[in-house]
Design a protein around this motif. Structure first.
Motif, PDB file in Angstrom:
ATOM      1  N   ARG A 246      47.286  28.019  25.629  1.00  0.00           N
ATOM      2  CA  ARG A 246      46.087  27.733  26.419  1.00  0.00           C
ATOM      3  C   ARG A 246      44.834  28.074  25.621  1.00  0.00           C
ATOM      4  N   GLN A 247      44.867  29.202  24.880  1.00  0.00           N
ATOM      5  CA  GLN A 247      43.705  29.599  24.094  1.00  0.00           C
ATOM      6  C   GLN A 247      44.166  30.167  22.749  1.00  0.00           C
ATOM      7  N   PRO A 248      44.290  29.312  21.738  1.00  0.00           N
ATOM      8  CA  PRO A 248      44.776  29.731  20.421  1.00  0.00           C
ATOM      9  C   PRO A 248      43.904  30.798  19.747  1.00  0.00           C
ATOM     10  N   LEU A 249      42.617  30.901  20.119  1.00  0.00           N
ATOM     11  CA  LEU A 249      41.727  31.871  19.492  1.00  0.00           C
ATOM     12  C   LEU A 249      42.096  33.315  19.834  1.00  0.00           C
ATOM     13  N   LEU A 250      42.984  33.496  20.794  1.00  0.00           N
ATOM     14  CA  LEU A 250      43.437  34.846  21.144  1.00  0.00           C
ATOM     15  C   LEU A 250      44.418  35.403  20.115  1.00  0.00           C
ATOM     16  N   LYS A 251      45.084  34.524  19.399  1.00  0.00           N
ATOM     17  CA  LYS A 251      46.112  34.955  18.450  1.00  0.00           C
ATOM     18  C   LYS A 251      45.513  35.811  17.348  1.00  0.00           C
ATOM     19  N   GLY A 252      46.180  36.914  17.062  1.00  0.00           N
ATOM     20  CA  GLY A 252      45.730  37.801  15.995  1.00  0.00           C
ATOM     21  C   GLY A 252      44.588  38.706  16.388  1.00  0.00           C
ATOM     22  N   LYS A 253      44.145  38.647  17.635  1.00  0.00           N
ATOM     23  CA  LYS A 253      43.041  39.481  18.117  1.00  0.00           C
ATOM     24  C   LYS A 253      43.546  40.516  19.115  1.00  0.00           C
ATOM     25  N   LYS A 254      42.805  41.607  19.219  1.00  0.00           N
ATOM     26  CA  LYS A 254      43.041  42.552  20.302  1.00  0.00           C
ATOM     27  C   LYS A 254      42.369  42.001  21.559  1.00  0.00           C
ATOM     28  N   VAL A 255      43.003  42.231  22.695  1.00  0.00           N
ATOM     29  CA  VAL A 255      42.518  41.642  23.951  1.00  0.00           C
ATOM     30  C   VAL A 255      42.116  42.728  24.943  1.00  0.00           C
ATOM     31  N   CYS A 256      40.872  42.613  25.391  1.00  0.00           N
ATOM     32  CA  CYS A 256      40.380  43.439  26.500  1.00  0.00           C
ATOM     33  C   CYS A 256      40.377  42.556  27.750  1.00  0.00           C
ATOM     34  N   LEU A 257      41.154  42.936  28.744  1.00  0.00           N
ATOM     35  CA  LEU A 257      41.178  42.199  30.008  1.00  0.00           C
ATOM     36  C   LEU A 257      40.185  42.844  30.962  1.00  0.00           C
ATOM     37  N   TYR A 258      39.143  42.070  31.319  1.00  0.00           N
ATOM     38  CA  TYR A 258      38.095  42.558  32.211  1.00  0.00           C
ATOM     39  C   TYR A 258      38.353  41.972  33.594  1.00  0.00           C
ATOM     40  N   ALA A 259      38.803  42.824  34.533  1.00  0.00           N
ATOM     41  CA  ALA A 259      39.261  42.331  35.839  1.00  0.00           C
ATOM     42  C   ALA A 259      38.676  43.167  36.975  1.00  0.00           C
ATOM     43  N   PRO A 260      37.397  42.981  37.277  1.00  0.00           N
ATOM     44  CA  PRO A 260      36.781  43.757  38.365  1.00  0.00           C
ATOM     45  C   PRO A 260      37.076  43.161  39.738  1.00  0.00           C
ATOM     46  N   THR A 261      36.968  43.988  40.752  1.00  0.00           N
ATOM     47  CA  THR A 261      37.104  43.501  42.122  1.00  0.00           C
ATOM     48  C   THR A 261      35.752  42.994  42.623  1.00  0.00           C
ATOM     49  N   PHE A 262      35.754  42.401  43.811  1.00  0.00           N
ATOM     50  CA  PHE A 262      34.521  41.829  44.341  1.00  0.00           C
ATOM     51  C   PHE A 262      33.718  42.866  45.114  1.00  0.00           C
ATOM     52  N   ARG A 263      32.442  42.589  45.297  1.00  0.00           N
ATOM     53  CA  ARG A 263      31.592  43.363  46.198  1.00  0.00           C
ATOM     54  C   ARG A 263      31.233  42.452  47.368  1.00  0.00           C
ATOM     55  N   GLY A 264      30.896  43.049  48.489  1.00  0.00           N
ATOM     56  CA  GLY A 264      30.658  42.262  49.694  1.00  0.00           C
ATOM     57  C   GLY A 264      31.744  42.549  50.709  1.00  0.00           C
ATOM     58  N   ASP A 265      31.605  41.971  51.889  1.00  0.00           N
ATOM     59  CA  ASP A 265      32.522  42.278  52.988  1.00  0.00           C
ATOM     60  C   ASP A 265      33.769  41.409  53.017  1.00  0.00           C
ATOM     61  N   ASN A 266      33.646  40.155  52.586  1.00  0.00           N
ATOM     62  CA  ASN A 266      34.779  39.243  52.712  1.00  0.00           C
ATOM     63  C   ASN A 266      34.582  38.039  51.800  1.00  0.00           C
ATOM     64  N   VAL A 267      35.444  37.039  51.979  1.00  0.00           N
ATOM     65  CA  VAL A 267      35.422  35.854  51.124  1.00  0.00           C
ATOM     66  C   VAL A 267      34.094  35.098  51.222  1.00  0.00           C
ATOM     67  N   ASN A 268      33.391  35.220  52.330  1.00  0.00           N
ATOM     68  CA  ASN A 268      32.163  34.446  52.534  1.00  0.00           C
ATOM     69  C   ASN A 268      30.970  35.002  51.764  1.00  0.00           C
ATOM     70  N   ASP A 269      30.961  36.314  51.510  1.00  0.00           N
ATOM     71  CA  ASP A 269      29.801  36.882  50.805  1.00  0.00           C
ATOM     72  C   ASP A 269      30.216  37.655  49.552  1.00  0.00           C
ATOM     73  N   ALA A 270      31.417  37.401  49.047  1.00  0.00           N
ATOM     74  CA  ALA A 270      31.920  38.125  47.881  1.00  0.00           C
ATOM     75  C   ALA A 270      31.111  37.788  46.624  1.00  0.00           C
ATOM     76  N   TYR A 271      30.862  38.801  45.807  1.00  0.00           N
ATOM     77  CA  TYR A 271      30.125  38.608  44.559  1.00  0.00           C
ATOM     78  C   TYR A 271      30.468  39.742  43.602  1.00  0.00           C
ATOM     79  N   TYR A 272      30.044  39.591  42.342  1.00  0.00           N
ATOM     80  CA  TYR A 272      30.128  40.677  41.376  1.00  0.00           C
ATOM     81  C   TYR A 272      28.761  40.799  40.720  1.00  0.00           C
ATOM     82  N   PRO A 273      28.139  41.994  40.753  1.00  0.00           N
ATOM     83  CA  PRO A 273      26.765  42.159  40.252  1.00  0.00           C
ATOM     84  C   PRO A 273      26.629  41.798  38.774  1.00  0.00           C
ATOM     85  N   GLU A 274      25.728  40.883  38.494  1.00  0.00           N
ATOM     86  CA  GLU A 274      25.526  40.431  37.120  1.00  0.00           C
ATOM     87  C   GLU A 274      25.030  41.549  36.215  1.00  0.00           C
ATOM     88  N   GLU A 275      24.299  42.507  36.795  1.00  0.00           N
ATOM     89  CA  GLU A 275      23.740  43.589  35.977  1.00  0.00           C
ATOM     90  C   GLU A 275      24.792  44.588  35.513  1.00  0.00           C
TER      91      GLU A 275
END
Length: 373
Positions: free
Chosen positions: A193-222
């Motif tokens: 899917r992404q050949p540029l990953l080969k030979g590199k170390k990988v940091c997986l950035y997987a934050p959860t959402f902010r907000g109350d539910n699916v309708n107002d979910a977001y992740y702060p850009e700052e």
């Protein structure tokens, strides 16, 4: 609900599903089939997680069970559902299912909760201070599974059931984390899917959402500065983004970093990405437990820790979830924390014993042997 009316809550729950209760009770005239399993989930349109893992194990080993699957996209009418439930010895659910809590099960029938999350991070169920203890919710489970014996008391409290009903079989979907053939196949797929990953170390950035539910979910850009993160990590690293599916407008990655940062948010299972991950960065996600099984280093990045509140709180002090790693609140320190975590390669055995000791690649087998048999 106002606590003044709390004692009436069970009556309201039953009233809401009165017709379904009638259908179920009438269907008790049909035989209870000892080899029949109903997998019932209204929160998903497609079977996945623990339910799918159990189903695939039964089919692969040609075990003598008849399985019916009802999801949100193929749910029949109430009368049909009730008859299927009433004739199934085993009803398996993996989430909050209000329709089943009002039922009086038949003698010898099992209602099994194979909860979609694992470990014990944010409080849920009756562990929350706001939970109405008079509710019928969860209380008629005959069994519920858990990822470690040390968490049995926590799950018993959360579901409002006796601890004897909690079974530390391990979590069925984690069996794939020990399947070498599946791991290699998945790695190959992701690198294609992404050949540029080969030979590199990988940091997986997987934050959860902010907000109350699916309708107002977001992740702060700052919260994230992609340019500083990549510059701090250096040329040896790449970053994979895996946002919570509720987040519809995540922070934008600059075009200049498109060869260093890759958005894999459309991947169905975050566990697949863990196979090519060198360091996981998350905040309040239960993926930390799957990550621990694979012995990947962890950085907890929570800039809003002091202010974060989803009305639940945590079962343990937040620092205890770092799995031997660190807690970072300043985005300027994130890159160095990732590098340090990769170099230390820490695997916290105390953490694994507490949270995932029953997850050893044999959870499906134990589920069948200890619950279905």
């Amino acid at each position: 609900m106002n606590k003044l009316f709390s004692p009436l809550y069970p009556l309201l729950q039953r009233a809401r599903f009165s017709k379904f209760i009638l259908y179920f009770n009438n269907a008790k005239k049909y035989p209870l089939e000892k080899d029949k399993i109903l997998m019932f989930t209204t929160s998903r349109g497609k079977l996945g997680g623990n339910l799918l893992a159990i189903k695939e194990y039964i089919e692969k080993n040609r075990l003598p069970y008849k399985i019916t699957v009802y999801t949100s996209v193929n749910m029949p009418d109430g009368r049909t559902v009730a008859r299927e439930m009433a004739s199934s010895k085993f009803i398996l659910v993996d989430d909050f299912e209000p329709r089943v809590y009002v039922l009086k099960l038949r003698k010898g029938q099992h209602l099994v909760q194979v909860w979609h999350a694992m470990g014990a991070f944010k409080k849920f169920g009756y562990s929350r201070k706001t939970a109405d203890k008079n509710s019928l919710t969860h209380k008629n489970y005959t069994e519920a599974i858990v990822s470690s014996p040390e968490l049995s008391g926590i799950y018993a409290e959360a579901f409002g059931i006796d601890e004897s009903r909690i079974k530390p079989t391990g979590i069925p979907r984690t069996d794939s984390l020990f399947d070498s053939e599946y791991i290699e196949k998945t790695k190959k797929r992701l690198y294609e899917r992404q050949p540029l990953l080969k030979g590199k170390k990988v940091c997986l950035y997987a934050p959860t959402f902010r907000g109350d539910n699916v309708n107002d979910a977001y992740y702060p850009e700052e919260f994230i500065d992609f340019e500083k993160l990549i510059r701090g990590l250096g040329d040896d690293w790449t970053v994979i983004l895996k946002y919570h599916p509720f987040i519809k407008n995540p922070p934008v990655v600059p075009d200049s970093l498109k060869n260093s940062i890759f958005d894999f948010s459309d991947e169905r299972d975050i566990n697949d990405i863990l196979f090519i991950t060198d360091v996981l960065v998350t905040d309040y996600s239960s993926v930390i437990f799957e990550n621990a099984i694979l012995n990947n280093p962890l950085v907890l990045y929570a800039p809003d820790l002091e202010n974060y509140c989803d009305g639940r709180g945590f079962y343990f002090d937040y620092d205890e979830y770092a799995c031997g790693g660190v807690v970072v609140k300043d985005k300027k320190k994130l890159a160095q924390a990732v590098i340090n975590a990769a170099e230390s390669g820490k695997s916290n055995e105390k953490f694994k014993k507490r949270f995932v000791s029953s997850c050893d690649g044999n959870s499906c087998r134990r589920f069948v042997e200890e619950i279905l048999k």
